[in-house]
Design an enzyme around this catalytic site. Structure first.
Site, PDB file in Angstrom:
ATOM      1  CE  LYS A  42      26.754 -41.649 -12.881  1.00 48.50           C
ATOM      2  NZ  LYS A  42      26.073 -42.948 -13.086  1.00 48.50           N
ATOM      3  CG  ASP A  91      23.039 -40.957 -13.483  1.00 44.65           C
ATOM      4  OD1 ASP A  91      23.211 -42.170 -13.328  1.00 44.65           O
ATOM      5  OD2 ASP A  91      22.704 -40.207 -12.539  1.00 44.65           O
TER       6      ASP A  91
HETATM    7  O1  2IT Z   1      24.509 -45.522 -13.228  1.00 40.19           O
HETATM    8  C1  2IT Z   1      24.681 -46.041 -14.343  1.00 40.19           C
HETATM    9  O2  2IT Z   1      25.125 -47.181 -14.469  1.00 40.19           O
HETATM   10  C2  2IT Z   1      24.333 -45.247 -15.517  1.00 40.19           C
HETATM   11  N1  2IT Z   1      23.898 -44.117 -15.379  1.00 40.19           N
HETATM   12  C3  2IT Z   1      24.544 -45.793 -16.898  1.00 40.19           C
HETATM   13  C4  2IT Z   1      25.971 -45.645 -17.307  1.00 40.19           C
HETATM   14  C5  2IT Z   1      26.266 -46.027 -18.720  1.00 40.19           C
HETATM   15  O3  2IT Z   1      27.432 -45.789 -19.121  1.00 40.19           O
HETATM   16  O4  2IT Z   1      25.421 -46.549 -19.430  1.00 40.19           O
END
Ligand code: 2IT
Length: 445
Positions: A124, A164
């Site tokens: 993340k 996100d």
């Molecule tokens: O919380 C999540 O799973 C997302 N923000 C999507 C992450 C992604 O790599 O598509």
């Protein structure tokens, strides 16, 4: 393993990282039993290695605003675990972003991505940058500065960020432009791309659609459906939008959305052009929902309140972490709620989850319910690798299948003696086992 000892140790090492410690505690409590049944995990120090990110990259992001003023934000990428595949997870741009929040999100992402059955590790990232009220030009300059540092740490087989909160199609475009320029390659290094430059059909809808497909499976365990159900949704962004679309399509009436300013109650149902209007609200970059009540007669704006005091059959938190607390949960239960599914990451506090479990409400956690977003990112990566695009039907069908599989994994690992399905336990165990076994196979790193 003594969960208590490991947690006490972590609290000492990372004091004040409240969200991160909350997420770790929940997982460790769920997996304690299977961990103790498999001595190979303890022998390989799986827990100790799993709770610390592989690496954390922190950097400054200087950018010039429209008045010529220099601003400096902090950028982060938490590369948590790549046992199953390249690091994968979103970028969040929001003033509340700090290391604790990104570590909790990265940690959750490991298990969520494992549940999708696709080859994806967990990560993340993001920044404490506040997109609220920023011009398009400012957003572009911020994204460019952010990627000037991030690009050297990512790659289509190394780490694949996505969106996100605060990062949507526009931001992914600006970020991709810089990466493409610096790396001199056009690859699937980000997901959530525009449709004519490598994006996948259904990715914008995927988190919301996937969440509703999951909730549909939960209802089916009670031989029930969405038809005729009253649904409350929090948030008004991409996830809330997709969920409102699909729930409405399946015959439910969505009666709320919300923002930081309060919530909208629309007893006639948020459908059709009203769902489209959520996109306008988002595009205005004001982070408020109040204008909805001015535009659509018969709806009410409840200033400064969360939507959990509205009587509904189904509640879907779609905004942010810890947005539904113990008191909200008690109110929902008093009002006869039958199902609560988190589409936001860790949307409910531990106290709220306890209330739902005690009252045997159908409850499922974000890492299972909202996995359709990252799963469809995985499908975008597959299409990029093949240099080919699937039709919307093909992607949607795969998404549907993945969500049904995740539901089955939760049932297999979370069904208690009385038949009540503990989706938190099921999701954590199913997600953990795959990662832990892969880590054992790959030796100690
Ligand atoms: O919380 C999540 O799973 C997302 N923000 C999507 C992450 C992604 O790599 O598509």
């Amino acid at each position: 393993m003594k969960v208590k000892t490991i947690l006490a140790d972590l609290e000492k090492k990372h004091p004040g990282e409240v969200e991160y410690l909350q997420a770790v505690r929940e997982v460790l409590e769920s997996i304690e039993e299977v961990y103790n049944e498999n001595p190979k995990f303890e022998k390989a120090g799986i827990i100790e290695r799993l709770v610390e990110p592989d690496r954390i990259i922190t950097f400054k992001v200087p950018w010039v605003d429209d008045n010529g003023k220099v601003n400096v934000n902090i950028g982060y990428r938490v590369q948590f675990n790549n046992a199953l595949g390249p690091y994968k997870g979103g970028l969040r741009f929001h003033p509340t972003v700090n290391l604790s929040i990104l570590k909790f999100l990265g940690f959750e992402q490991i298990f969520k991505n494992s549940l999708t059955t696709l080859p994806l590790g967990g990560a993340k990232g993001g920044s404490d940058f506040d997109p609220k009220g920023k011009s398009d030009n400012e957003i572009m300059h911020f994204c460019q500065s952010f990627m000037l540092e991030l690009w050297r740490h990512i790659g289509p087989d190394t780490d694949v960020p996505a969106g996100d909160i605060g990062v949507g199609g526009r931001e992914i475009g600006y970020l991709f432009g810089v990466y493409k320029f610096l790396a001199n390659e056009h690859t699937g290094v980000l997901t959530g791309k525009g449709l004519n430059w490598g994006g996948s059909l259904i990715r914008p809808e995927a988190t919301g659609f996937g969440g509703i497909y999951f909730a549909k499976e939960m209802l089916a365990t009670k031989k029930d459906t969405f038809k005729g159900k009253r649904v409350s949704i929090s948030g008004f962004g991409n996830v809330a939008w997709g969920a409102a679309l699909k729930a409405t399509e399946l015959g439910a009436t969505v009666v709320t959305i919300s923002g930081p300013d309060g919530y909208i109650y629309d007893p006639k149902g948020i459908k059709g052009e009203k769902i489209d209007y959520m996109l306008d609200l988002r595009a205005s970059c004001q982070d408020i929902v109040e204008p909805y009540a001015e535009k659509f007669k018969g709806s009410e704006f409840h200033k400064g309140k969360k939507p959990w005091d509205v009587k509904v059959d189904i509640a879907l938190p779609c905004a942010t972490q810890n947005e539904l607390n113990g008191d909200d949960a008690k109110l929902l239960v008093q009002n006869g709620v039958m199902l609560v599914a988190e589409l936001s990451n860790m949307g409910c506090t531990p106290e709220a989850v306890e209330v739902f479990h005690k009252n045997k409400i159908l409850f499922a956690p974000g890492k299972a319910v909202n996995a359709g977003g990252v799963a469809t990112s995985g499908l975008e990566m597959s299409q990029n690798a093949m240099k080919y695009n699937w039709s919307a039907e093909e992607v949607d069908q795969r998404l549907h299948g993945i969500m049904a599989n995740i539901h089955k994994a939760c049932v297999d690992h979370g069904t208690g003696k009385d038949g009540y399905i503990d989706y938190v336990k099921g999701a954590n165990i199913a997600g953990f086992l795959k990662v832990a076994n892969a880590m054992v196979d790959q030796g100690i790193f």
